[in-house]
Design a protein around this motif. Structure first.
Motif, PDB file in Angstrom:
ATOM      1  N   THR A  32     -14.166   3.835   3.802  1.00 60.16           N
ATOM      2  CA  THR A  32     -13.314   4.907   4.529  1.00 60.16           C
ATOM      3  C   THR A  32     -12.138   4.078   4.773  1.00 60.16           C
ATOM      4  O   THR A  32     -10.965   4.800   4.893  1.00 60.16           O
TER       5      THR A  32
ATOM      6  N   THR B  75      -9.969   4.076   1.631  1.00 58.95           N
ATOM      7  CA  THR B  75      -9.494   5.208   1.177  1.00 58.95           C
ATOM      8  C   THR B  75      -8.499   5.730   2.335  1.00 58.95           C
ATOM      9  O   THR B  75      -7.463   6.517   1.606  1.00 58.95           O
ATOM     10  N   GLN B  76      -8.686   5.572   3.447  1.00 62.94           N
ATOM     11  CA  GLN B  76      -7.416   6.104   4.326  1.00 62.94           C
ATOM     12  C   GLN B  76      -6.409   5.421   4.097  1.00 62.94           C
ATOM     13  O   GLN B  76      -5.182   6.010   4.308  1.00 62.94           O
ATOM     14  N   SER B  77      -6.410   4.224   3.902  1.00 63.32           N
ATOM     15  CA  SER B  77      -5.145   3.348   3.592  1.00 63.32           C
ATOM     16  C   SER B  77      -4.265   3.653   2.412  1.00 63.32           C
ATOM     17  O   SER B  77      -3.355   3.994   2.450  1.00 63.32           O
TER      18      SER B  77
ATOM     19  N   ILE C  76      -4.846   6.806   0.904  1.00 59.20           N
ATOM     20  CA  ILE C  76      -4.251   8.092   1.134  1.00 59.20           C
ATOM     21  C   ILE C  76      -2.859   8.227   2.131  1.00 59.20           C
ATOM     22  O   ILE C  76      -1.929   8.975   1.748  1.00 59.20           O
ATOM     23  N   GLU C  77      -2.942   7.492   3.024  1.00 55.79           N
ATOM     24  CA  GLU C  77      -1.796   7.318   4.037  1.00 55.79           C
ATOM     25  C   GLU C  77      -0.579   6.558   3.537  1.00 55.79           C
ATOM     26  O   GLU C  77       0.334   6.689   4.068  1.00 55.79           O
ATOM     27  N   GLY C  78      -1.071   5.751   2.629  1.00 56.06           N
ATOM     28  CA  GLY C  78       0.027   5.082   1.847  1.00 56.06           C
ATOM     29  C   GLY C  78       0.490   3.893   2.862  1.00 56.06           C
ATOM     30  O   GLY C  78       1.599   3.287   2.466  1.00 56.06           O
ATOM     31  N   GLU C  79      -0.441   3.412   3.830  1.00 60.71           N
ATOM     32  CA  GLU C  79      -0.201   2.285   4.557  1.00 60.71           C
ATOM     33  C   GLU C  79      -1.176   1.144   4.369  1.00 60.71           C
ATOM     34  O   GLU C  79      -2.270   1.342   4.085  1.00 60.71           O
TER      35      GLU C  79
END
Length: 127
Positions: A87, A90-92, A94-97
């Motif tokens: 998670t 994946t969040q990193s 998707i958010e590009g951070e």
């Protein structure tokens, strides 16, 4: 795992308790009462596609109940940790951070401790 009540019954019980909790919060809060009194009520912005996340969450609940019934505590722990890592990554993406230093360090420690546990499992105590 393996014994006890049906995982499907367990899922139904959880959904009933969650529904009761949501209903109580709707009547107990100002925003909840407001949404009930509006035209269209709580289903005002629903479309036929709204059912997709509901069905996915329901299937996830059943899958979770089956895992709780058939997997041991250690496997459940590893699955939870892996899910959290996936998670975060994946969040990193998707958010590009990029992940923070604390998140990277936590990931390294979790992976290392999991490797050590799998490589050198605890010895059974003989009495």
């Amino acid at each position: 795992g393996g014994k006890g009540r049906s995982p499907y019954l367990y899922t139904i019980e959880l959904s009933v308790y969650s529904s009761i909790s949501l209903l109580i919060s709707m009547f107990a809060t100002k925003n909840g009462r407001k949404s009930l009194s509006e035209e269209g009520g709580i289903f005002k912005h629903w479309t036929p596609l709204t059912i997709i996340p509901i069905a996915v969450r329901a299937m996830g609940g059943v899958l979770t109940a089956l895992v709780h019934k058939h997997a041991g505590a250690t496997r459940k722990g590893f699955a939870l940790i892996l899910g959290l890592i996936l998670t975060g990554v994946t969040q990193s993406v998707i958010e590009g951070e990029p992940l923070s230093a604390n998140e990277l360090m936590a990931m390294v420690l979790v992976i290392l401790s999991s490797y050590l546990h799998l490589s050198y499992p605890p010895m059974a105590v003989v009495m």
